[in-house]
Design a protein around this motif. Structure first.
Motif, PDB file in Angstrom:
ATOM      1  N   MET A 184     -35.975 -28.723 -55.965  1.00 25.90           N
ATOM      2  CA  MET A 184     -34.780 -27.870 -55.895  1.00 25.90           C
ATOM      3  C   MET A 184     -35.060 -26.623 -55.066  1.00 25.90           C
ATOM      4  O   MET A 184     -34.237 -26.193 -54.246  1.00 25.90           O
ATOM      5  CB  MET A 184     -34.345 -27.477 -57.303  1.00 25.90           C
ATOM      6  N   GLU A 185     -36.231 -26.041 -55.276  1.00 30.15           N
ATOM      7  CA  GLU A 185     -36.620 -24.836 -54.543  1.00 30.15           C
ATOM      8  C   GLU A 185     -36.702 -25.125 -53.040  1.00 30.15           C
ATOM      9  O   GLU A 185     -36.172 -24.359 -52.219  1.00 30.15           O
ATOM     10  CB  GLU A 185     -37.972 -24.350 -55.064  1.00 30.15           C
ATOM     11  N   LYS A 186     -37.333 -26.235 -52.681  1.00 28.00           N
ATOM     12  CA  LYS A 186     -37.464 -26.600 -51.268  1.00 28.00           C
ATOM     13  C   LYS A 186     -36.100 -26.811 -50.624  1.00 28.00           C
ATOM     14  O   LYS A 186     -35.854 -26.365 -49.492  1.00 28.00           O
ATOM     15  CB  LYS A 186     -38.307 -27.870 -51.129  1.00 28.00           C
ATOM     16  N   ASP A 187     -35.201 -27.506 -51.331  1.00 27.13           N
ATOM     17  CA  ASP A 187     -33.872 -27.764 -50.789  1.00 27.13           C
ATOM     18  C   ASP A 187     -33.104 -26.464 -50.567  1.00 27.13           C
ATOM     19  O   ASP A 187     -32.432 -26.298 -49.537  1.00 27.13           O
ATOM     20  CB  ASP A 187     -33.082 -28.672 -51.744  1.00 27.13           C
ATOM     21  N   LEU A 188     -33.198 -25.542 -51.529  1.00 26.44           N
ATOM     22  CA  LEU A 188     -32.479 -24.277 -51.408  1.00 26.44           C
ATOM     23  C   LEU A 188     -33.025 -23.440 -50.257  1.00 26.44           C
ATOM     24  O   LEU A 188     -32.261 -22.829 -49.502  1.00 26.44           O
ATOM     25  CB  LEU A 188     -32.569 -23.495 -52.723  1.00 26.44           C
ATOM     26  N   ILE A 189     -34.348 -23.417 -50.098  1.00 18.84           N
ATOM     27  CA  ILE A 189     -34.961 -22.681 -48.994  1.00 18.84           C
ATOM     28  C   ILE A 189     -34.511 -23.275 -47.661  1.00 18.84           C
ATOM     29  O   ILE A 189     -34.158 -22.551 -46.719  1.00 18.84           O
ATOM     30  CB  ILE A 189     -36.502 -22.701 -49.106  1.00 18.84           C
ATOM     31  N   SER A 190     -34.510 -24.612 -47.583  1.00 19.36           N
ATOM     32  CA  SER A 190     -34.106 -25.281 -46.344  1.00 19.36           C
ATOM     33  C   SER A 190     -32.659 -24.945 -45.981  1.00 19.36           C
ATOM     34  O   SER A 190     -32.355 -24.628 -44.827  1.00 19.36           O
ATOM     35  CB  SER A 190     -34.277 -26.795 -46.499  1.00 19.36           C
ATOM     36  N   GLN A 191     -31.763 -25.010 -46.962  1.00 15.46           N
ATOM     37  CA  GLN A 191     -30.359 -24.722 -46.703  1.00 15.46           C
ATOM     38  C   GLN A 191     -30.147 -23.254 -46.338  1.00 15.46           C
ATOM     39  O   GLN A 191     -29.333 -22.927 -45.467  1.00 15.46           O
ATOM     40  CB  GLN A 191     -29.522 -25.077 -47.937  1.00 15.46           C
ATOM     41  N   SER A 192     -30.879 -22.359 -47.018  1.00 16.58           N
ATOM     42  CA  SER A 192     -30.675 -20.927 -46.809  1.00 16.58           C
ATOM     43  C   SER A 192     -31.228 -20.433 -45.481  1.00 16.58           C
ATOM     44  O   SER A 192     -30.797 -19.401 -44.969  1.00 16.58           O
ATOM     45  CB  SER A 192     -31.324 -20.139 -47.960  1.00 16.58           C
ATOM     46  N   THR A 193     -32.211 -21.133 -44.925  1.00 14.38           N
ATOM     47  CA  THR A 193     -32.814 -20.706 -43.659  1.00 14.38           C
ATOM     48  C   THR A 193     -32.345 -21.551 -42.475  1.00 14.38           C
ATOM     49  O   THR A 193     -32.812 -21.344 -41.352  1.00 14.38           O
ATOM     50  CB  THR A 193     -34.354 -20.766 -43.747  1.00 14.38           C
ATOM     51  N   LYS A 194     -31.439 -22.485 -42.733  1.00 10.80           N
ATOM     52  CA  LYS A 194     -30.979 -23.372 -41.673  1.00 10.80           C
ATOM     53  C   LYS A 194     -30.331 -22.592 -40.531  1.00 10.80           C
ATOM     54  O   LYS A 194     -30.588 -22.858 -39.346  1.00 10.80           O
ATOM     55  CB  LYS A 194     -29.980 -24.383 -42.249  1.00 10.80           C
ATOM     56  N   GLY A 195     -29.474 -21.616 -40.861  1.00  6.70           N
ATOM     57  CA  GLY A 195     -28.819 -20.812 -39.826  1.00  6.70           C
ATOM     58  C   GLY A 195     -29.806 -20.005 -39.020  1.00  6.70           C
ATOM     59  O   GLY A 195     -29.664 -19.859 -37.799  1.00  6.70           O
ATOM     60  N   MET A 196     -30.815 -19.462 -39.701  1.00  4.73           N
ATOM     61  CA  MET A 196     -31.832 -18.675 -39.006  1.00  4.73           C
ATOM     62  C   MET A 196     -32.617 -19.546 -38.033  1.00  4.73           C
ATOM     63  O   MET A 196     -32.955 -19.112 -36.921  1.00  4.73           O
ATOM     64  CB  MET A 196     -32.778 -18.026 -40.022  1.00  4.73           C
ATOM     65  N   GLU A 197     -32.916 -20.780 -38.452  1.00  6.81           N
ATOM     66  CA  GLU A 197     -33.616 -21.701 -37.559  1.00  6.81           C
ATOM     67  C   GLU A 197     -32.763 -22.012 -36.331  1.00  6.81           C
ATOM     68  O   GLU A 197     -33.275 -22.151 -35.223  1.00  6.81           O
ATOM     69  CB  GLU A 197     -33.949 -22.994 -38.307  1.00  6.81           C
ATOM     70  N   GLY A 198     -31.430 -22.099 -36.546  1.00  2.00           N
ATOM     71  CA  GLY A 198     -30.535 -22.337 -35.411  1.00  2.00           C
ATOM     72  C   GLY A 198     -30.566 -21.201 -34.418  1.00  2.00           C
ATOM     73  O   GLY A 198     -30.579 -21.422 -33.196  1.00  2.00           O
ATOM     74  N   VAL A 199     -30.568 -19.978 -34.926  1.00  4.93           N
ATOM     75  CA  VAL A 199     -30.637 -18.814 -34.038  1.00  4.93           C
ATOM     76  C   VAL A 199     -31.972 -18.780 -33.300  1.00  4.93           C
ATOM     77  O   VAL A 199     -32.030 -18.521 -32.092  1.00  4.93           O
ATOM     78  CB  VAL A 199     -30.426 -17.516 -34.838  1.00  4.93           C
ATOM     79  N   LYS A 200     -33.061 -19.070 -34.010  1.00  4.57           N
ATOM     80  CA  LYS A 200     -34.380 -19.080 -33.369  1.00  4.57           C
ATOM     81  C   LYS A 200     -34.445 -20.141 -32.282  1.00  4.57           C
ATOM     82  O   LYS A 200     -35.063 -19.917 -31.231  1.00  4.57           O
ATOM     83  CB  LYS A 200     -35.469 -19.326 -34.420  1.00  4.57           C
ATOM     84  N   SER A 201     -33.812 -21.268 -32.537  1.00  3.57           N
ATOM     85  CA  SER A 201     -33.786 -22.330 -31.531  1.00  3.57           C
ATOM     86  C   SER A 201     -33.009 -21.887 -30.290  1.00  3.57           C
ATOM     87  O   SER A 201     -33.436 -22.123 -29.152  1.00  3.57           O
ATOM     88  CB  SER A 201     -33.156 -23.582 -32.130  1.00  3.57           C
ATOM     89  N   ALA A 202     -31.864 -21.205 -30.525  1.00  2.00           N
ATOM     90  CA  ALA A 202     -31.069 -20.704 -29.402  1.00  2.00           C
ATOM     91  C   ALA A 202     -31.845 -19.661 -28.610  1.00  2.00           C
ATOM     92  O   ALA A 202     -31.825 -19.647 -27.373  1.00  2.00           O
ATOM     93  CB  ALA A 202     -29.755 -20.112 -29.919  1.00  2.00           C
ATOM     94  N   VAL A 203     -32.543 -18.789 -29.325  1.00  2.00           N
ATOM     95  CA  VAL A 203     -33.365 -17.761 -28.675  1.00  2.00           C
ATOM     96  C   VAL A 203     -34.453 -18.410 -27.829  1.00  2.00           C
ATOM     97  O   VAL A 203     -34.725 -17.995 -26.689  1.00  2.00           O
ATOM     98  CB  VAL A 203     -33.994 -16.830 -29.737  1.00  2.00           C
ATOM     99  N   LYS A 204     -35.076 -19.447 -28.387  1.00  2.00           N
ATOM    100  CA  LYS A 204     -36.150 -20.142 -27.663  1.00  2.00           C
ATOM    101  C   LYS A 204     -35.635 -20.760 -26.367  1.00  2.00           C
ATOM    102  O   LYS A 204     -36.300 -20.684 -25.321  1.00  2.00           O
ATOM    103  CB  LYS A 204     -36.742 -21.216 -28.569  1.00  2.00           C
ATOM    104  N   GLU A 205     -34.436 -21.362 -26.445  1.00  2.00           N
ATOM    105  CA  GLU A 205     -33.857 -21.967 -25.249  1.00  2.00           C
ATOM    106  C   GLU A 205     -33.533 -20.927 -24.188  1.00  2.00           C
ATOM    107  O   GLU A 205     -33.795 -21.136 -22.990  1.00  2.00           O
ATOM    108  CB  GLU A 205     -32.587 -22.728 -25.639  1.00  2.00           C
TER     109      GLU A 205
END
Length: 450
Positions: free
Chosen positions: A94-115
Protein backbone atom coordinates in the motif's frame (compact mmCIF):
# COMPACT_ATOMS: atom_id res chain seq x y z
CA UNK A 1 -2.61 13.44 -26.25
CA UNK A 2 -6.12 14.59 -25.28
CA UNK A 3 -5.77 17.57 -22.95
CA UNK A 4 -9.31 17.12 -21.67
CA UNK A 5 -8.40 13.78 -20.10
CA UNK A 6 -5.14 14.95 -18.52
CA UNK A 7 -4.58 15.25 -14.77
CA UNK A 8 -3.49 18.62 -13.35
CA UNK A 9 0.13 17.48 -13.17
CA UNK A 10 0.09 16.20 -16.78
CA UNK A 11 -1.45 19.45 -18.02
CA UNK A 12 1.30 21.42 -16.29
CA UNK A 13 4.02 19.30 -17.90
CA UNK A 14 2.29 19.44 -21.32
CA UNK A 15 1.88 23.22 -21.13
CA UNK A 16 5.49 23.71 -20.15
CA UNK A 17 6.69 21.48 -22.98
CA UNK A 18 4.52 23.28 -25.57
CA UNK A 19 5.79 26.70 -24.57
CA UNK A 20 9.36 25.49 -24.72
CA UNK A 21 8.81 24.30 -28.27
CA UNK A 22 7.32 27.70 -29.14
CA UNK A 23 10.39 29.44 -27.74
CA UNK A 24 8.81 30.89 -24.57
CA UNK A 25 11.43 29.44 -22.24
CA UNK A 26 11.00 31.74 -19.27
CA UNK A 27 7.25 31.24 -18.89
CA UNK A 28 7.68 27.47 -19.07
CA UNK A 29 10.31 27.56 -16.39
CA UNK A 30 8.08 29.64 -14.15
CA UNK A 31 5.30 27.07 -14.59
CA UNK A 32 7.66 24.24 -13.73
CA UNK A 33 9.01 25.99 -10.66
CA UNK A 34 5.49 26.88 -9.52
CA UNK A 35 4.53 23.20 -9.72
CA UNK A 36 7.57 22.39 -7.64
CA UNK A 37 6.58 24.79 -4.89
CA UNK A 38 3.00 23.51 -4.89
CA UNK A 39 4.26 19.93 -4.58
CA UNK A 40 6.36 20.82 -1.57
CA UNK A 41 3.40 22.33 0.25
CA UNK A 42 0.77 19.79 -0.79
CA UNK A 43 1.78 17.12 1.72
CA UNK A 44 1.86 17.24 5.55
CA UNK A 45 5.13 17.61 7.35
CA UNK A 46 6.88 14.53 8.75
CA UNK A 47 5.20 13.27 11.94
CA UNK A 48 6.90 14.59 15.06
CA UNK A 49 7.39 11.18 16.61
CA UNK A 50 8.46 9.42 13.39
CA UNK A 51 11.38 7.05 13.33
CA UNK A 52 14.62 8.65 12.12
CA UNK A 53 15.09 5.74 9.73
CA UNK A 54 12.01 6.56 7.69
CA UNK A 55 13.93 8.04 4.75
CA UNK A 56 15.81 4.82 4.18
CA UNK A 57 12.69 2.77 4.74
CA UNK A 58 14.15 0.79 7.64
CA UNK A 59 12.42 -0.07 10.83
CA UNK A 60 14.86 -2.08 12.92
CA UNK A 61 13.68 -4.10 15.87
CA UNK A 62 15.29 -4.53 19.26
CA UNK A 63 18.27 -6.45 17.95
CA UNK A 64 20.02 -7.47 14.79
CA UNK A 65 21.37 -5.69 11.73
CA UNK A 66 18.92 -5.29 8.85
CA UNK A 67 21.79 -5.61 6.37
CA UNK A 68 22.56 -9.10 7.70
CA UNK A 69 19.24 -10.59 6.56
CA UNK A 70 18.67 -12.30 3.23
CA UNK A 71 15.09 -11.21 2.62
CA UNK A 72 14.85 -13.18 -0.63
CA UNK A 73 15.19 -16.68 0.83
CA UNK A 74 12.45 -18.85 2.36
CA UNK A 75 13.80 -18.61 5.89
CA UNK A 76 12.22 -16.42 8.58
CA UNK A 77 14.33 -15.45 11.56
CA UNK A 78 12.86 -13.63 14.55
CA UNK A 79 14.69 -10.32 14.18
CA UNK A 80 14.21 -10.33 10.40
CA UNK A 81 10.44 -9.88 10.72
CA UNK A 82 10.37 -6.02 10.80
CA UNK A 83 12.35 -5.90 7.56
CA UNK A 84 10.00 -8.39 5.90
CA UNK A 85 7.04 -6.27 7.04
CA UNK A 86 8.76 -3.15 5.77
CA UNK A 87 9.40 -4.56 2.29
CA UNK A 88 6.84 -7.27 1.51
CA UNK A 89 3.75 -6.99 3.72
CA UNK A 90 0.38 -5.74 2.47
CA UNK A 91 1.09 -2.49 4.33
CA UNK A 92 4.37 -2.14 2.44
CA UNK A 93 2.57 -2.69 -0.87
CA UNK A 94 0.00 0.00 0.00
CA UNK A 95 2.83 2.36 0.89
CA UNK A 96 4.63 1.72 -2.41
CA UNK A 97 1.46 2.28 -4.43
CA UNK A 98 0.70 5.55 -2.65
CA UNK A 99 4.26 6.83 -3.13
CA UNK A 100 4.12 5.90 -6.83
CA UNK A 101 0.80 7.68 -7.37
CA UNK A 102 1.83 10.75 -5.36
CA UNK A 103 5.12 11.25 -7.22
CA UNK A 104 3.83 10.40 -10.68
CA UNK A 105 3.28 14.07 -11.61
CA UNK A 106 6.72 15.03 -10.37
CA UNK A 107 8.28 12.29 -12.49
CA UNK A 108 6.39 13.71 -15.48
CA UNK A 109 7.81 17.16 -14.88
CA UNK A 110 11.33 15.74 -14.45
CA UNK A 111 10.93 13.86 -17.71
CA UNK A 112 9.82 17.05 -19.49
CA UNK A 113 12.76 18.94 -17.99
CA UNK A 114 15.14 16.21 -19.14
CA UNK A 115 13.81 16.41 -22.69
CA UNK A 116 14.08 20.19 -22.84
CA UNK A 117 17.60 20.10 -21.48
CA UNK A 118 18.53 17.48 -24.07
CA UNK A 119 17.12 19.68 -26.86
CA UNK A 120 19.19 22.68 -25.77
CA UNK A 121 22.35 20.62 -25.23
CA UNK A 122 21.93 18.94 -28.62
CA UNK A 123 21.57 22.33 -30.32
CA UNK A 124 24.70 23.62 -28.60
CA UNK A 125 26.57 20.41 -29.50
CA UNK A 126 25.59 20.81 -33.14
CA UNK A 127 26.90 24.39 -33.16
CA UNK A 128 30.11 23.29 -31.47
CA UNK A 129 30.63 20.60 -34.11
CA UNK A 130 30.11 23.12 -36.94
CA UNK A 131 32.55 25.58 -35.39
CA UNK A 132 35.11 22.83 -34.89
CA UNK A 133 34.82 21.87 -38.55
CA UNK A 134 35.35 25.51 -39.58
CA UNK A 135 38.33 25.79 -37.25
CA UNK A 136 39.90 22.63 -38.61
CA UNK A 137 39.38 23.72 -42.24
CA UNK A 138 41.00 27.14 -41.99
CA UNK A 139 44.68 28.06 -42.04
CA UNK A 140 44.11 31.56 -40.70
CA UNK A 141 45.48 31.66 -37.14
CA UNK A 142 43.35 34.64 -36.23
CA UNK A 143 40.19 32.87 -37.37
CA UNK A 144 41.28 29.66 -35.60
CA UNK A 145 41.79 31.57 -32.37
CA UNK A 146 38.43 33.32 -32.64
CA UNK A 147 36.64 30.07 -33.40
CA UNK A 148 38.42 28.38 -30.47
CA UNK A 149 37.18 31.07 -28.08
CA UNK A 150 33.65 30.73 -29.42
CA UNK A 151 33.79 26.95 -29.00
CA UNK A 152 35.01 27.36 -25.41
CA UNK A 153 32.07 29.67 -24.64
CA UNK A 154 29.61 27.19 -26.07
CA UNK A 155 31.18 24.31 -24.10
CA UNK A 156 30.95 26.37 -20.91
CA UNK A 157 27.29 27.18 -21.52
CA UNK A 158 26.55 23.56 -22.44
CA UNK A 159 27.82 22.38 -19.04
CA UNK A 160 26.52 25.35 -17.06
CA UNK A 161 24.52 24.98 -13.85
CA UNK A 162 24.55 28.66 -12.89
CA UNK A 163 24.25 32.04 -14.59
CA UNK A 164 27.50 32.92 -16.38
CA UNK A 165 28.69 36.52 -16.72
CA UNK A 166 29.79 38.19 -19.98
CA UNK A 167 27.93 35.98 -22.44
CA UNK A 168 26.83 37.10 -25.89
CA UNK A 169 23.10 37.82 -26.19
CA UNK A 170 22.70 34.69 -28.31
CA UNK A 171 23.93 32.50 -25.42
CA UNK A 172 22.27 34.26 -22.49
CA UNK A 173 18.91 32.59 -23.02
CA UNK A 174 20.47 29.11 -23.40
CA UNK A 175 22.52 29.60 -20.23
CA UNK A 176 19.46 30.86 -18.35
CA UNK A 177 17.31 27.98 -19.60
CA UNK A 178 19.83 25.30 -18.61
CA UNK A 179 20.31 26.90 -15.20
CA UNK A 180 16.59 27.10 -14.51
CA UNK A 181 16.04 23.55 -15.74
CA UNK A 182 18.74 22.31 -13.34
CA UNK A 183 17.01 24.16 -10.50
CA UNK A 184 13.64 22.70 -11.44
CA UNK A 185 15.04 19.17 -11.56
CA UNK A 186 16.61 19.69 -8.13
CA UNK A 187 13.33 21.01 -6.71
CA UNK A 188 11.43 18.06 -8.16
CA UNK A 189 13.89 15.64 -6.54
CA UNK A 190 13.47 17.41 -3.20
CA UNK A 191 9.70 17.32 -3.58
CA UNK A 192 9.80 13.57 -4.31
CA UNK A 193 11.92 12.90 -1.24
CA UNK A 194 9.70 15.02 0.99
CA UNK A 195 6.57 13.33 -0.36
CA UNK A 196 8.03 9.87 0.17
CA UNK A 197 9.16 10.82 3.68
CA UNK A 198 5.71 12.14 4.55
CA UNK A 199 3.94 9.04 3.23
CA UNK A 200 6.33 6.64 4.98
CA UNK A 201 5.68 8.43 8.27
CA UNK A 202 1.98 7.64 7.91
CA UNK A 203 2.70 3.91 7.73
CA UNK A 204 5.27 3.72 10.54
CA UNK A 205 2.84 2.87 13.31
CA UNK A 206 1.00 0.27 11.26
CA UNK A 207 4.25 -1.44 10.30
CA UNK A 208 5.51 -1.43 13.88
CA UNK A 209 2.26 -2.95 15.18
CA UNK A 210 2.23 -5.61 12.44
CA UNK A 211 5.87 -6.48 13.18
CA UNK A 212 5.05 -6.77 16.87
CA UNK A 213 2.05 -9.00 16.16
CA UNK A 214 4.05 -11.25 13.82
CA UNK A 215 6.93 -11.64 16.27
CA UNK A 216 4.50 -12.52 19.06
CA UNK A 217 2.89 -15.04 16.69
CA UNK A 218 6.33 -16.60 16.19
CA UNK A 219 6.40 -17.30 19.93
CA UNK A 220 3.07 -19.13 19.61
CA UNK A 221 4.45 -21.05 16.63
CA UNK A 222 7.56 -22.00 18.60
CA UNK A 223 5.46 -23.24 21.53
CA UNK A 224 3.38 -25.31 19.12
CA UNK A 225 6.61 -26.63 17.62
CA UNK A 226 7.72 -27.74 21.10
CA UNK A 227 4.43 -29.58 21.58
CA UNK A 228 4.84 -31.22 18.18
CA UNK A 229 8.27 -32.56 19.17
CA UNK A 230 6.82 -33.89 22.43
CA UNK A 231 3.92 -35.59 20.62
CA UNK A 232 6.33 -37.15 18.10
CA UNK A 233 8.33 -38.61 21.00
CA UNK A 234 5.09 -39.76 22.59
CA UNK A 235 4.06 -41.54 19.38
CA UNK A 236 7.48 -43.16 19.21
CA UNK A 237 7.12 -44.28 22.83
CA UNK A 238 3.61 -45.68 22.20
CA UNK A 239 4.92 -47.55 19.14
CA UNK A 240 7.74 -49.10 21.16
CA UNK A 241 5.28 -50.01 23.89
CA UNK A 242 2.97 -51.71 21.36
CA UNK A 243 5.89 -53.64 19.91
CA UNK A 244 6.85 -54.85 23.41
CA UNK A 245 3.29 -55.91 24.25
CA UNK A 246 2.94 -57.83 21.00
CA UNK A 247 6.20 -59.60 21.78
CA UNK A 248 4.98 -60.34 25.30
CA UNK A 249 1.70 -61.67 23.84
CA UNK A 250 3.66 -64.09 21.67
CA UNK A 251 5.34 -65.32 24.86
CA UNK A 252 2.04 -65.58 26.69
CA UNK A 253 2.83 -62.70 29.04
CA UNK A 254 0.17 -60.27 27.66
CA UNK A 255 -3.42 -60.61 26.56
CA UNK A 256 -5.31 -59.43 23.49
CA UNK A 257 -6.86 -56.69 25.62
CA UNK A 258 -3.37 -55.42 26.46
CA UNK A 259 -2.55 -55.22 22.77
CA UNK A 260 -5.83 -53.50 21.95
CA UNK A 261 -5.26 -50.93 24.70
CA UNK A 262 -1.74 -50.22 23.41
CA UNK A 263 -3.04 -49.84 19.84
CA UNK A 264 -5.70 -47.40 21.05
CA UNK A 265 -3.08 -45.34 22.89
CA UNK A 266 -0.92 -45.21 19.76
CA UNK A 267 -3.83 -44.15 17.54
CA UNK A 268 -4.82 -41.47 20.03
CA UNK A 269 -1.26 -40.09 20.11
CA UNK A 270 -1.07 -40.12 16.29
CA UNK A 271 -4.41 -38.32 16.01
CA UNK A 272 -3.21 -35.62 18.42
CA UNK A 273 -0.02 -35.21 16.39
CA UNK A 274 -1.84 -34.93 13.05
CA UNK A 275 -4.27 -32.38 14.47
CA UNK A 276 -1.38 -30.30 15.78
CA UNK A 277 0.42 -30.48 12.43
CA UNK A 278 -2.69 -29.14 10.67
CA UNK A 279 -2.81 -26.25 13.15
CA UNK A 280 0.87 -25.50 12.55
CA UNK A 281 0.29 -25.42 8.81
CA UNK A 282 -2.50 -22.88 9.29
CA UNK A 283 -0.26 -20.80 11.52
CA UNK A 284 2.60 -20.92 9.02
CA UNK A 285 0.21 -19.88 6.23
CA UNK A 286 -0.94 -16.85 8.24
CA UNK A 287 2.65 -15.86 8.97
CA UNK A 288 3.72 -16.34 5.36
CA UNK A 289 0.82 -14.42 3.80
CA UNK A 290 1.37 -11.54 6.24
CA UNK A 291 5.07 -11.31 5.38
CA UNK A 292 4.85 -11.48 1.58
CA UNK A 293 4.58 -15.16 0.62
CA UNK A 294 1.67 -16.57 -1.38
CA UNK A 295 -0.69 -19.53 -1.04
CA UNK A 296 1.45 -21.63 -3.37
CA UNK A 297 4.77 -20.74 -1.73
CA UNK A 298 4.22 -20.47 2.05
CA UNK A 299 4.86 -24.20 2.61
CA UNK A 300 8.47 -23.66 1.54
CA UNK A 301 9.07 -21.41 4.56
CA UNK A 302 11.50 -22.45 7.27
CA UNK A 303 10.91 -20.66 10.58
CA UNK A 304 14.11 -20.43 12.61
CA UNK A 305 14.34 -20.85 16.38
CA UNK A 306 13.84 -17.79 18.53
CA UNK A 307 17.15 -16.67 20.06
CA UNK A 308 17.39 -16.44 23.85
CA UNK A 309 17.43 -13.13 25.66
CA UNK A 310 19.83 -12.78 28.64
CA UNK A 311 18.63 -14.65 31.73
CA UNK A 312 19.51 -11.68 33.97
CA UNK A 313 17.93 -9.14 31.64
CA UNK A 314 16.61 -6.79 34.33
CA UNK A 315 19.95 -6.56 36.13
CA UNK A 316 21.35 -3.06 35.65
CA UNK A 317 18.14 -1.68 34.13
CA UNK A 318 16.34 1.29 35.65
CA UNK A 319 12.55 1.11 35.57
CA UNK A 320 12.09 4.89 35.79
CA UNK A 321 14.48 5.48 32.89
CA UNK A 322 12.66 2.86 30.85
CA UNK A 323 9.31 4.45 31.72
CA UNK A 324 10.52 7.80 30.37
CA UNK A 325 11.69 6.05 27.19
CA UNK A 326 8.23 4.54 26.70
CA UNK A 327 6.61 7.96 27.21
CA UNK A 328 8.85 9.41 24.51
CA UNK A 329 7.91 6.71 21.99
CA UNK A 330 4.30 5.81 22.74
CA UNK A 331 2.13 7.00 19.84
CA UNK A 332 -1.04 7.53 21.89
CA UNK A 333 0.77 9.68 24.42
CA UNK A 334 2.40 11.60 21.57
CA UNK A 335 -1.00 12.34 20.02
CA UNK A 336 -2.18 13.83 23.31
CA UNK A 337 0.91 16.06 23.52
CA UNK A 338 0.19 17.39 20.01
CA UNK A 339 -3.38 18.38 20.86
CA UNK A 340 -4.12 22.09 21.19
CA UNK A 341 -4.88 23.56 24.61
CA UNK A 342 -8.55 24.51 24.87
CA UNK A 343 -8.16 26.52 28.06
CA UNK A 344 -4.86 28.18 28.86
CA UNK A 345 -6.02 29.66 32.18
CA UNK A 346 -6.67 26.50 34.19
CA UNK A 347 -6.72 22.72 34.29
CA UNK A 348 -7.44 21.57 30.74
CA UNK A 349 -8.85 18.40 29.27
CA UNK A 350 -5.51 17.87 27.54
CA UNK A 351 -3.61 17.92 30.83
CA UNK A 352 -6.09 15.49 32.33
CA UNK A 353 -5.71 13.10 29.40
CA UNK A 354 -1.93 13.46 29.52
CA UNK A 355 -1.87 12.62 33.21
CA UNK A 356 -4.19 9.63 32.82
CA UNK A 357 -2.22 8.24 29.89
CA UNK A 358 1.14 8.70 31.65
CA UNK A 359 -0.18 6.81 34.70
CA UNK A 360 -1.58 4.10 32.45
CA UNK A 361 1.81 3.75 30.80
CA UNK A 362 3.59 3.67 34.17
CA UNK A 363 1.29 0.85 35.32
CA UNK A 364 1.93 -1.03 32.08
CA UNK A 365 5.72 -0.72 32.43
CA UNK A 366 5.51 -1.95 36.02
CA UNK A 367 3.38 -4.90 34.87
CA UNK A 368 5.82 -5.75 32.08
CA UNK A 369 8.73 -5.57 34.54
CA UNK A 370 6.90 -7.82 37.00
CA UNK A 371 6.09 -10.31 34.23
CA UNK A 372 9.78 -10.60 33.31
CA UNK A 373 10.60 -11.33 36.95
CA UNK A 374 7.76 -13.85 37.21
CA UNK A 375 8.74 -15.68 34.00
CA UNK A 376 12.40 -15.73 35.03
CA UNK A 377 11.45 -17.49 38.28
CA UNK A 378 9.12 -19.90 36.47
CA UNK A 379 11.92 -20.74 34.03
CA UNK A 380 14.29 -21.65 36.86
CA UNK A 381 11.66 -23.91 38.42
CA UNK A 382 10.83 -25.57 35.10
CA UNK A 383 14.53 -26.15 34.44
CA UNK A 384 14.91 -27.82 37.84
CA UNK A 385 11.81 -29.99 37.33
CA UNK A 386 13.01 -31.04 33.87
CA UNK A 387 16.39 -32.09 35.27
CA UNK A 388 14.77 -34.10 38.08
CA UNK A 389 12.34 -35.79 35.68
CA UNK A 390 15.20 -36.76 33.39
CA UNK A 391 17.08 -38.32 36.32
CA UNK A 392 13.93 -40.24 37.34
CA UNK A 393 13.45 -41.47 33.77
CA UNK A 394 17.05 -42.68 33.51
CA UNK A 395 16.76 -44.44 36.89
CA UNK A 396 13.45 -46.05 35.89
CA UNK A 397 15.00 -47.37 32.66
CA UNK A 398 17.81 -49.03 34.64
CA UNK A 399 15.37 -50.52 37.16
CA UNK A 400 13.13 -51.86 34.38
CA UNK A 401 16.14 -53.52 32.76
CA UNK A 402 16.89 -55.19 36.12
CA UNK A 403 13.26 -56.27 36.52
CA UNK A 404 12.74 -54.09 39.58
CA UNK A 405 9.78 -52.12 38.17
CA UNK A 406 7.18 -52.81 35.51
CA UNK A 407 7.16 -51.62 31.93
CA UNK A 408 4.12 -49.46 32.66
CA UNK A 409 5.89 -47.66 35.52
CA UNK A 410 8.98 -47.05 33.39
CA UNK A 411 6.86 -45.68 30.54
CA UNK A 412 5.07 -43.43 33.00
CA UNK A 413 8.41 -41.97 34.11
CA UNK A 414 9.39 -41.43 30.48
CA UNK A 415 6.13 -39.62 29.75
CA UNK A 416 6.65 -37.43 32.82
CA UNK A 417 10.13 -36.55 31.55
CA UNK A 418 8.71 -35.62 28.13
CA UNK A 419 6.08 -33.43 29.77
CA UNK A 420 8.65 -31.72 32.01
CA UNK A 421 10.98 -31.12 29.06
CA UNK A 422 8.13 -29.52 27.12
CA UNK A 423 7.18 -27.41 30.14
CA UNK A 424 10.78 -26.17 30.37
CA UNK A 425 10.90 -25.24 26.67
CA UNK A 426 7.62 -23.37 26.97
CA UNK A 427 8.82 -21.60 30.11
CA UNK A 428 11.94 -20.53 28.20
CA UNK A 429 9.77 -19.11 25.42
CA UNK A 430 7.48 -17.40 27.95
CA UNK A 431 10.50 -15.68 29.50
CA UNK A 432 11.88 -14.61 26.12
CA UNK A 433 8.48 -13.26 25.10
CA UNK A 434 8.18 -11.30 28.35
CA UNK A 435 11.59 -9.71 27.70
CA UNK A 436 10.68 -9.05 24.07
CA UNK A 437 7.49 -7.25 25.08
CA UNK A 438 9.43 -5.14 27.55
CA UNK A 439 11.92 -4.29 24.79
CA UNK A 440 9.08 -3.38 22.42
CA UNK A 441 7.78 -0.94 25.02
CA UNK A 442 11.14 0.70 25.66
CA UNK A 443 12.37 0.74 22.06
CA UNK A 444 9.11 1.39 20.18
CA UNK A 445 6.56 2.51 22.76
CA UNK A 446 4.39 -0.55 22.02
CA UNK A 447 2.64 -1.80 25.16
CA UNK A 448 1.62 -5.41 24.68
CA UNK A 449 0.25 -7.10 27.80
CA UNK A 450 -1.10 -10.65 28.07
Amino acid sequence: MNKNTMSGNEKCAYKAESKWKNGIEKKALIALCSFSLLSLSAFPSFAENANNNVESGTNNTVSGDANAWNLEDNSISFFEVPELVNHYSSIAEMEKDLISQSTKGMEGVKSAVKEQKADIVDALSDNISLLKDQRDNTEDKTVKEALGKEIAKLEKVKNSKKILPGLDSSLVEANYALTELAKTDKEMTKAEKKTEKSIRSQFLTGKALLSDAMQNLLFSYAQTENTRKMLEKRVSLMQRSLDKIRKEQSLGKATGNDVAAAELSLKSAEADLNKLRDGMDTMKRNIGLSLGWHMNTYQNITIESIPDFPREYLNGRNQETDYQAVLARNSEYGEILREKEKNITGWTEKKQKEREKSEEIRSAVEALWATVEEKALALKMAETNASLSQLKKDRAARMEAQGLISRVDAEGMELDALSSENAYENARLDYNQAVFRYEEAVKKGILSLE
